[in-house]
Design a protein around this motif. Sequence first.
Motif, short mmCIF file in Angstrom:
data_model
loop_
_atom_site.label_atom_id
_atom_site.label_comp_id
_atom_site.label_asym_id
_atom_site.label_seq_id
_atom_site.Cartn_x
_atom_site.Cartn_y
_atom_site.Cartn_z
N PRO A 232 0.83 -1.23 0.00
CA PRO A 232 0.00 0.00 0.00
C PRO A 232 0.85 1.27 0.00
O PRO A 232 0.59 2.21 -0.75
CB PRO A 232 -0.82 -0.13 1.29
N ALA A 233 1.91 1.29 0.83
CA ALA A 233 2.78 2.47 0.87
C ALA A 233 3.55 2.63 -0.44
O ALA A 233 3.76 3.75 -0.91
CB ALA A 233 3.74 2.37 2.06
N ARG A 234 3.95 1.53 -1.06
CA ARG A 234 4.70 1.63 -2.32
C ARG A 234 3.86 2.26 -3.43
O ARG A 234 4.34 3.11 -4.18
CB ARG A 234 5.18 0.25 -2.78
N TYR A 235 2.59 1.85 -3.52
CA TYR A 235 1.72 2.45 -4.54
C TYR A 235 1.47 3.92 -4.24
O TYR A 235 1.45 4.76 -5.15
CB TYR A 235 0.40 1.67 -4.65
N LEU A 236 1.28 4.24 -2.98
CA LEU A 236 1.05 5.63 -2.59
C LEU A 236 2.25 6.50 -2.96
O LEU A 236 2.11 7.57 -3.57
CB LEU A 236 0.81 5.66 -1.07
N ILE A 237 3.45 6.03 -2.62
CA ILE A 237 4.67 6.80 -2.89
C ILE A 237 4.89 6.92 -4.39
O ILE A 237 5.18 8.01 -4.91
CB ILE A 237 5.88 6.12 -2.20
N SER A 238 4.72 5.81 -5.11
CA SER A 238 5.02 5.87 -6.55
C SER A 238 4.00 6.72 -7.29
O SER A 238 4.36 7.49 -8.18
CB SER A 238 5.14 4.46 -7.13
N ASP A 239 2.71 6.62 -6.92
CA ASP A 239 1.71 7.47 -7.56
C ASP A 239 2.00 8.95 -7.27
O ASP A 239 1.94 9.81 -8.16
CB ASP A 239 0.30 7.13 -7.07
N CYS A 240 2.32 9.23 -6.02
CA CYS A 240 2.57 10.62 -5.62
C CYS A 240 3.78 11.19 -6.36
O CYS A 240 3.74 12.32 -6.84
CB CYS A 240 2.77 10.71 -4.11
N CYS A 241 4.85 10.40 -6.46
CA CYS A 241 6.04 10.86 -7.17
C CYS A 241 5.73 11.11 -8.64
O CYS A 241 6.26 12.04 -9.25
CB CYS A 241 7.19 9.87 -7.03
N TYR A 242 4.87 10.30 -9.21
CA TYR A 242 4.47 10.51 -10.61
C TYR A 242 3.69 11.82 -10.74
O TYR A 242 4.00 12.65 -11.60
CB TYR A 242 3.64 9.33 -11.11
N PHE A 243 2.72 12.03 -9.86
CA PHE A 243 1.92 13.27 -9.93
C PHE A 243 2.77 14.51 -9.68
O PHE A 243 2.56 15.55 -10.29
CB PHE A 243 0.76 13.23 -8.92
N LYS A 244 3.74 14.40 -8.78
CA LYS A 244 4.58 15.55 -8.43
C LYS A 244 5.85 15.61 -9.29
O LYS A 244 6.71 16.46 -9.05
CB LYS A 244 4.97 15.48 -6.94
N ARG A 245 6.00 14.68 -10.23
CA ARG A 245 7.16 14.67 -11.12
C ARG A 245 8.49 14.57 -10.36
O ARG A 245 9.44 15.30 -10.67
CB ARG A 245 7.16 15.92 -12.02
N LYS A 246 8.53 13.69 -9.38
CA LYS A 246 9.77 13.51 -8.60
C LYS A 246 10.40 12.17 -8.95
O LYS A 246 9.72 11.15 -8.96
CB LYS A 246 9.46 13.52 -7.10
N PRO A 247 11.71 12.17 -9.21
CA PRO A 247 12.40 10.89 -9.42
C PRO A 247 12.25 10.00 -8.19
O PRO A 247 12.32 10.50 -7.06
CB PRO A 247 13.86 11.30 -9.62
N LEU A 248 12.04 8.72 -8.44
CA LEU A 248 11.79 7.76 -7.36
C LEU A 248 12.76 6.60 -7.49
O LEU A 248 12.88 5.99 -8.55
CB LEU A 248 10.35 7.26 -7.45
N ILE A 249 13.46 6.32 -6.40
CA ILE A 249 14.38 5.18 -6.38
C ILE A 249 13.68 4.08 -5.58
O ILE A 249 13.54 4.17 -4.37
CB ILE A 249 15.74 5.54 -5.74
N GLU A 250 13.23 3.08 -6.33
CA GLU A 250 12.34 2.07 -5.79
C GLU A 250 13.14 0.79 -5.53
O GLU A 250 13.71 0.22 -6.45
CB GLU A 250 11.27 1.86 -6.87
N GLY A 251 13.18 0.36 -4.27
CA GLY A 251 13.90 -0.87 -3.94
C GLY A 251 13.05 -1.74 -3.04
O GLY A 251 12.26 -1.22 -2.25
N ALA A 252 13.17 -3.04 -3.17
CA ALA A 252 12.42 -3.95 -2.31
C ALA A 252 13.20 -5.24 -2.16
O ALA A 252 13.98 -5.62 -3.04
CB ALA A 252 11.04 -4.23 -2.91
N VAL A 253 12.96 -5.91 -1.04
CA VAL A 253 13.65 -7.18 -0.76
C VAL A 253 12.68 -8.17 -0.14
O VAL A 253 11.66 -7.79 0.44
CB VAL A 253 14.84 -6.98 0.21
N LEU A 254 13.02 -9.42 -0.27
CA LEU A 254 12.28 -10.50 0.41
C LEU A 254 13.14 -11.76 0.34
O LEU A 254 13.64 -12.10 -0.73
CB LEU A 254 10.92 -10.73 -0.25
N GLY A 255 13.28 -12.41 1.46
CA GLY A 255 14.10 -13.62 1.48
C GLY A 255 15.54 -13.27 1.10
O GLY A 255 16.17 -12.41 1.72
N PHE A 256 16.07 -13.92 0.07
CA PHE A 256 17.41 -13.63 -0.41
C PHE A 256 17.38 -12.76 -1.67
O PHE A 256 18.39 -12.59 -2.33
CB PHE A 256 18.15 -14.93 -0.73
#
Lengths: 271, 66
Positions: A134-158
């Motif tokens: 939920p937070a990832r979609y919120l942040i990515s949508d907001c960065c798109y609307f505000k035209r801000k570069p977004l560095i998106e990283g995620a991890v799980l397991g290895f």
Amino acid sequence: MGIMIDKNDILRYSRQIILKEIGYEGQEKLLNSKVLVVGTGGLGSPALYYLAASGVGTLGIADFDLVGISNLQRQSLHFTEDLGRKKVDSAGEKLKKVNPGVKIIKYPYRIDADNIEEIVQQYDVVVDAVDNFPARYLISDCCYFKRKPLIEGAVLGFEGILMTIIPGKSPCYRCLYPMPPKDGVIPTCSDSGILGAVAGVIGSLQALETIKVLLGIGQTLSGRILTFDGLSLNFREIDWKRRPTCPLCGENPVIKELVQYDIKCRLKAVD
Amino acid sequence: MKVKVNGKEVNIDENMTILSLLRWKGVDPSLVVVEHNYEIPEREKWGSVFLKENDNIEIVKFIGGG
């Protein structure tokens, strides 16, 4: 330009000023840059450490959580003595010790659809280091609307994944993941586990991409997806195009305002 | 026939769709997104997109932890 390099700071930053891609000019750019890191956990800790150490002038740190004992095997800005403290306080204190010159702005509450725009618009680049969709979609949508570069990283397991999203230029988060996963299918770190060093790899790469975007140097990852499998030690790069039917940045967008998803994970969190 | 899945060449039966490839590989379709020849087809179409010789498929997991 605002902040100039202090005489005392030339030595501090000498090893990166000496890099021809950075130099004095690049260092001054960093000192005048503002980066927001959402999440001060496994990804946010290494990302924030390297951003602060490199002299990014203003760091916004957002996290509503408190330091818990199960955080410590991976969240490298938090120590045993910090148990129970607000993560933004614990992280802010360490960052100040690494580099007293950095200005830290803390947001010790949950980022939501009502408050995110006002925060994001004050920054040059946003680093997504949260632990849920939920937070990832919120942040990515907001960065798109505000035209801000977004560095998106995620991890799980290895495993880990990294994307550098430049609104209007590169594909967006929803070009890859148009809609959130269904309720109840996705495991979280607290359910599935994560090794600290794996988060360290991706968080460090997020700091690197942030600095490259701020300085306009090298080739950022935009238009590619980097996946990392720590167990087989494989980095893979996937070419990635904008999706014409993307619900956010496509030809007929259906996402026109921020959406607050409520996605339930597979199992209840244990911590 | 040969196709490339996540960078590796694999031999698959003719008449396989994206969906049957996932099943064959034992991948739960709800946990991934798929890129087919550098385009990302809608999830609803996975059962009707037939794979051809030398197609390039990337299976990317939903990863959201931090």
